[in-house]
Every structure is written in C-alpha cells, then in structure tokens.
Design a protein around this motif. Structure first.
Motif, PDB file in Angstrom:
ATOM      1  N   GLY A  18     192.754  36.063  27.327  1.00 12.27           N
ATOM      2  CA  GLY A  18     192.232  37.149  28.144  1.00 12.27           C
ATOM      3  C   GLY A  18     191.352  38.107  27.361  1.00 12.27           C
ATOM      4  O   GLY A  18     191.795  38.721  26.389  1.00 12.27           O
ATOM      5  N   ILE A  19     190.107  38.243  27.767  1.00 17.20           N
ATOM      6  CA  ILE A  19     189.200  39.206  27.134  1.00 17.20           C
ATOM      7  C   ILE A  19     189.258  40.488  27.970  1.00 17.20           C
ATOM      8  O   ILE A  19     188.512  40.667  28.937  1.00 17.20           O
TER       9      ILE A  19
ATOM     10  N   MET B 181     186.167  36.590  32.649  1.00 10.21           N
ATOM     11  CA  MET B 181     186.460  35.170  32.705  1.00 10.21           C
ATOM     12  C   MET B 181     186.218  34.576  31.315  1.00 10.21           C
ATOM     13  O   MET B 181     185.416  35.087  30.537  1.00 10.21           O
ATOM     14  N   PRO B 182     186.947  33.506  30.949  1.00 11.59           N
ATOM     15  CA  PRO B 182     186.693  32.869  29.654  1.00 11.59           C
ATOM     16  C   PRO B 182     185.210  32.510  29.510  1.00 11.59           C
ATOM     17  O   PRO B 182     184.569  32.101  30.483  1.00 11.59           O
ATOM     18  N   VAL B 183     184.680  32.707  28.317  1.00  9.15           N
ATOM     19  CA  VAL B 183     183.265  32.412  28.080  1.00  9.15           C
ATOM     20  C   VAL B 183     183.135  31.119  27.280  1.00  9.15           C
ATOM     21  O   VAL B 183     184.071  30.683  26.609  1.00  9.15           O
ATOM     22  N   LYS B 184     181.963  30.525  27.366  1.00  6.73           N
ATOM     23  CA  LYS B 184     181.736  29.205  26.779  1.00  6.73           C
ATOM     24  C   LYS B 184     181.146  29.309  25.379  1.00  6.73           C
ATOM     25  O   LYS B 184     180.205  30.049  25.139  1.00  6.73           O
ATOM     26  N   GLY B 185     181.747  28.561  24.466  1.00  5.76           N
ATOM     27  CA  GLY B 185     181.214  28.451  23.122  1.00  5.76           C
ATOM     28  C   GLY B 185     180.571  27.099  22.912  1.00  5.76           C
ATOM     29  O   GLY B 185     180.521  26.270  23.832  1.00  5.76           O
TER      30      GLY B 185
ATOM     31  N   ALA C 148     178.558  35.065  29.802  1.00 15.65           N
ATOM     32  CA  ALA C 148     179.071  33.724  30.111  1.00 15.65           C
ATOM     33  C   ALA C 148     179.209  32.842  28.876  1.00 15.65           C
ATOM     34  O   ALA C 148     179.886  31.816  28.930  1.00 15.65           O
ATOM     35  N   THR C 149     178.569  33.223  27.764  1.00 14.50           N
ATOM     36  CA  THR C 149     178.626  32.429  26.536  1.00 14.50           C
ATOM     37  C   THR C 149     179.045  33.322  25.377  1.00 14.50           C
ATOM     38  O   THR C 149     179.024  34.556  25.475  1.00 14.50           O
ATOM     39  N   MET C 150     179.388  32.707  24.261  1.00 20.96           N
ATOM     40  CA  MET C 150     179.786  33.478  23.084  1.00 20.96           C
ATOM     41  C   MET C 150     178.631  34.326  22.558  1.00 20.96           C
ATOM     42  O   MET C 150     178.844  35.463  22.121  1.00 20.96           O
ATOM     43  N   ASP C 151     177.412  33.801  22.602  1.00 21.41           N
ATOM     44  CA  ASP C 151     176.259  34.596  22.164  1.00 21.41           C
ATOM     45  C   ASP C 151     176.051  35.792  23.083  1.00 21.41           C
ATOM     46  O   ASP C 151     175.796  36.915  22.620  1.00 21.41           O
ATOM     47  N   GLU C 152     176.176  35.554  24.390  1.00 22.08           N
ATOM     48  CA  GLU C 152     176.019  36.658  25.345  1.00 22.08           C
ATOM     49  C   GLU C 152     177.132  37.680  25.163  1.00 22.08           C
ATOM     50  O   GLU C 152     176.896  38.896  25.242  1.00 22.08           O
TER      51      GLU C 152
END
Length: 556
Positions: A193-194, A351-355, A211-215
């Motif tokens: 959980g973030i 929501m979980p983000v994508k790496g 939505a992503t780790m960079d974002e």
C-alpha cells in the motif's frame, strides 16, 4: 504480527546458543530419523503418552506470547473459554522479549507443555533450527493424519480451514509433514500500500495518480516540493528512516525493479537473493534520485523515525499495508494521523504502480497469521481434545467470532443502545487487559482476515467513506489478482539451510551499509557490483544455494 519480525532478528544467535544441547536429539539429514518421527500418534501415546507430563486429558497446558498487553492466568477470559469449550486450561503467558529463550530452553530439555505458540523468524518461517531438530527427534505431532483423512479430516470439514487452498497448506509443511497449526489466514500481499496525503494532492493539484515507478518518483518529488513551499515547513516525499533496504517500507519498490521477493529461483534453477540481483541497483538509483532531490530525510541512516513520519504529516507518502489507512468518514472517530495533527488531513492509498519487472505488490513472507504446535507426549485422546477445543468456529459456537474480536460483553466491552460496541469504558479496562483478547487470537482458531470489513466497513462512526471503501476494494482485488498471475512468493519459505542459519548474518553484515553509501553517493556502481560479486562468489553463498535446492527437493 509485525512485532515478531523485529524480535527475531537475533533468532539465529539464540538458536546457536541453545542448539548444542539439542544436537543429540536427531540428525536433520538422517532419513531413518525422519521416518521414525512420522510414527503414528497412536504408537507414540502407547509408548510414552500415559507416563509423561501433560498426559492427563482433563487439563491442557499451554504457553502463549504476551505482546506487551499483560494477559494473566486465570482471567475471566480464560474462565469463559474453559466453560464454553469444556476444558481446563493451564496457560502461561510469556512476554515476547523472553518467549523465544524460554520456549527453546524447554524444547531442548524435553519439558514443553501440551501446546506452544510457535514464533515466526525474520525470514517468515516458523520452522527454525531448534524447532526442526525437535521435530526430527519426534517431539512434536505430525498433524497431517488429523487434518486430512479422505474428506473427514479437520482441514476438510472445519468451517474456516476448509477454505484454505493448497498454497496455504504448503506454507505449513516441514519436509512431508505438518507440525504447525495455523490460527488464521492473513490478507495477501499486505505490504503493498502506497499511502498518501490526499489533502495535499487536492490542495496542490496532484490528483492525477502515477502509474509507473518513474512517474511515482517525479510525482513524489514534485508534490514534496510544492507542499514544503506551500505549508511553510519541510514535507518529505517518503517516510523512510534506518538503513534496512529490505524493510517492508521499501521492499515493494524493490520488487517492481527486480521482479521477485526476498529469494527467487532463476532460469537456471538457482536460488537468488533479491539484493544481489543485477536489477537491484535500479531500485537503489530510484531511492538515490529521491535523496539527491532532498525528498527523503538526508540523515535517514541515523534512524530518525520522527523526522519524516507520515502520520505526523511530515511526508507525502508511506509504503505500508494496503489496509491501514482506514480513516473514518468524519476523519476523527478513526483519525489515522497523530492526535496533534489537524482534522482536515486526508488519508488515501494509490493503486500499485508498474515497474520494469513487476508491480509494487510484495507477497507476504507467509500467509499463516500465527500458529501452534502440539507435543507428542500427548496421548491420542488429548491431541483430539486439543484440536477440538482450539479449532472452534462461529458455526460450532454462535457468537464465537464476536468473542474472538471483542471479548465477552460486560467484561471486555459494553454494547451501546445503538448496537455499537464500546471498549473504552473505565470499568472494564482492568479485566479487559487481564484477559487480553488479542492474545487468544494467537492460539485459538479465528476467521480469516477481512480487513475491508473489519476496518473500512465497521458499523458506527468509525466507518470509512464510500470513496475509501471503494478504493480499498480496488487495491485488494488488484493485489490478489497480481499474486495469482505472477505466483510470486519467497521461494525459501520453510526450506532449511544450515549454512544460512549459521552464516547469513555474517555474510550480509555490510550489505545495507553499502546500500546506504550508494544512495548517499559515497560509492559508485562499480564498487557496488564488485561488493556483490564478492558475496555471490563466496563458498558460503554457494553452499546456501545448494542447501536450499536440496531442501526443496525433499519437500516435493
């Protein structure tokens, strides 16, 4: 259960101190010893059950963990259970700081009570060296024939246990036996959980979620800067303190870059530790970007826990459990943030983000919430009595779930006129502590965790807003589906390695220091890779890989 992680950092040391007195009990690699330990419980009871301490089936002796709330013997809660279940309990509650040493000493001396609560090690396993040596010596009951019996076993008929899948039961196995009895199934992927300050998101125009780790990195840094400027005080991007880079407060971020949990099996069939994977440095670079931007505490390594504390309003975000931001709709009945903070602070969870390799979904070390083990000195009759008494359900005893959650009405809570439960009455505080409800949740069976129902959807003023309930459900659905799709888990769960038990803390002693130095710019990528190579090329690391592989073969 989080407290168990902290207290078991030293388990390896304790194990080595006491192991010498147990070595004569059995050999881990001796197949005949393993076969002997799987004798039927009927044979065991015939040979020693009637002569040993605890063989009297009218009294069940128990040792449980007191997590600091002070449950006492012969409390009103204990008397309630005895009357309900028709047993006589002789239970001793031991403070968590002393529990491991005491129970391990009793195991080593062959003086264990009928039932013990089994502690969880820092790597999530309940099968630690002293316990497994005692299992090999035949000191604990293999519960398999009681649990599974052509559709008539407890695991097949019990209203709670029958819902547990093979994955859950796999986590209870030592070799080909089951020696621990779970007390409930935890929510999956807990530390995914973030949690964020939604009031800051809204105030400074950051409502579009990353939505992503960079974002996520850019979003955190920019919101941290905007909030710091706007609020007139430093607000960090992420609560982080200490130098443990495998801590649950950052591990899901590392998972997104590495595509694994602590230990995984690579394409060559070799066990590989997360921090030694090539992609782990990408996670360190992500953390370094936050550090270089001044978005995490520059003195995080000094363990300044309050400097960036999220609940005090000092950070934008916190990586934690996906269900612990259950703020009530009025934001005061269940405040979440510290009492000293304003009531207008809002909690939210991304929501979980994508790496590059996975989402920020971190599998549990184990889904077994807590567990007990039963001494093989018990007769077959007593074993069956223990299993009946300790595995109660709502279907068997109407009102059971309510007692497990809140205790006994009039002793542990007051039922108000509006139907809500109040546990804060001064008149019941002392009796409530003496019989501390949570302690019994560790040794008796309870319904599986449902944090949305229990935290977000509670009746009365503490109920969360509809918006928060909807988001919590979205996160849970995502986490469960992702884990089902990826089948990600800690691959060394319940596997045994003597070299790991003896050498791991020494082998990895400097890893977190090197992580800290890299994030702070004190060493470069070349130095990090050279350091990792020295470990993975070592004889100890190779021995650990070999022993885990052999242990995995034994459990197939």
């Amino acid at each position: 259960m989080d407290a168990s992680m902290k207290k078991h950092v030293a388990m390896g040391v304790i194990s080595l101190m006491i192991a010498g007195s147990v070595m004569g009990c059995g050999k881990k690699d001796d197949k005949s010893s393993a076969a002997a330990s799987s004798k039927t419980e009927t044979e065991k009871s015939e040979n020693k059950g009637s002569k040993e301490k605890g063989s009297d089936s009218s009294t069940i002796s128990v040792m449980g963990i007191d997590w600091g709330y002070g449950p006492v013997q012969n409390s009103e809660m204990e008397k309630y259970w005895e009357d309900l279940l028709g047993v006589n309990l002789d239970i001793e509650w031991i403070n968590y700081e002393d529990y491991d040493q005491k129970v391990n000493t009793l195991i080593s001396s062959g003086s264990i009570p009928d039932v013990i609560q089994v502690s969880k090690m820092g790597n999530g396993s309940y099968y630690y060296p002293i316990f497994t040596q005692a299992i090999e010596a035949g000191d604990f009951v293999d519960l398999t024939p009681y649990l599974f019996d052509d559709g008539k076993g407890i695991a097949e008929t019990n209203a709670v246990m029958k819902n547990w899948d093979d994955k859950m039961w796999d986590q209870t196995k030592y070799k080909d036996g089951i020696y621990i009895l779970p007390r409930s199934k935890a929510e999956s992927g807990q530390n995914s959980g973030i949690e964020v300050r939604k009031d800051l998101m809204e105030k400074y125009g950051f409502e579009k979620e990353p939505a992503t780790m960079d974002e996520l990195k850019d979003w955190l840094i920019q919101l941290s800067k905007a909030a710091s400027d706007g609020e007139g005080k430093k607000i960090y991007a992420l609560e982080y303190f200490g130098d443990k880079f495998m801590d649950d407060r950052v591990k899901a971020f590392a998972t997104a870059f590495t595509g694994q949990s602590d230990w995984a099996v690579d394409k060559n069939g070799e066990f590989q530790y997360m921090q030694f994977k090539d992609e782990y440095i990408d996670f360190l670079n992500w953390m370094k970007a936050l550090y270089d931007a001044g978005a995490i505490d520059p003195e995080f390594a000094l363990n300044n826990s309050d400097t960036s504390k999220w609940k005090a309003g000092n950070s934008v975000a916190l990586l934690s459990t996906w269900y612990n931001w259950n703020q009530s709709s009025d934001r005061t009945s269940s405040k979440i943030f510290d009492d000293s903070t304003p009531d207008d602070y809002k909690a939210w969870c991304l929501m979980p983000v994508k790496g590059p390799k996975a989402y920020t979904v971190s599998p549990n070390y184990t889904d077994v919430d807590s567990c007990i083990a039963i001494s093989s000195k018990c007769s077959k009759e007593k074993i069956e009595k223990i299993l009946t008494a300790f595995d109660g359900t709502e279907e068997q005893y109407p009102g059971y779930d309510k007692v497990m959650a809140f205790g006994v009405e009039g002793i542990h809570y007051v039922l108000k006129d509006d139907g809500t439960i109040d546990t804060s009455e001064n008149l019941i505080k002392e009796s409530g502590q003496d019989g501390y409800v949570g302690a019994w949740n560790q040794i008796f069976l309870k319904k599986d965790a449902d944090m949305i129902a229990d935290k977000f959807m509670r009746d009365g003023a503490k109920r969360a807003s509809d918006e928060n309930i909807t988001r919590a459900k979205e996160i849970k659905d995502f986490v469960y589906k992702d884990l089902a799709d990826t089948k990600m888990k800690n691959e060394t769960q319940n596997l045994q390695s003597d070299t790991y038990n003896k050498q791991w803390s020494v082998l990895t002693d400097d890893v977190n220091t090197m992580c800290t130095q890299y994030v702070m710019g004190q060493i470069d990528e070349k130095e990090w890779k050279s350091f990792v190579k020295g470990i993975v090329d070592s004889s100890d690391y190779k021995a650990i890989q070999k022993e885990f592989k052999e242990s995995a073969e034994e459990t197939k």
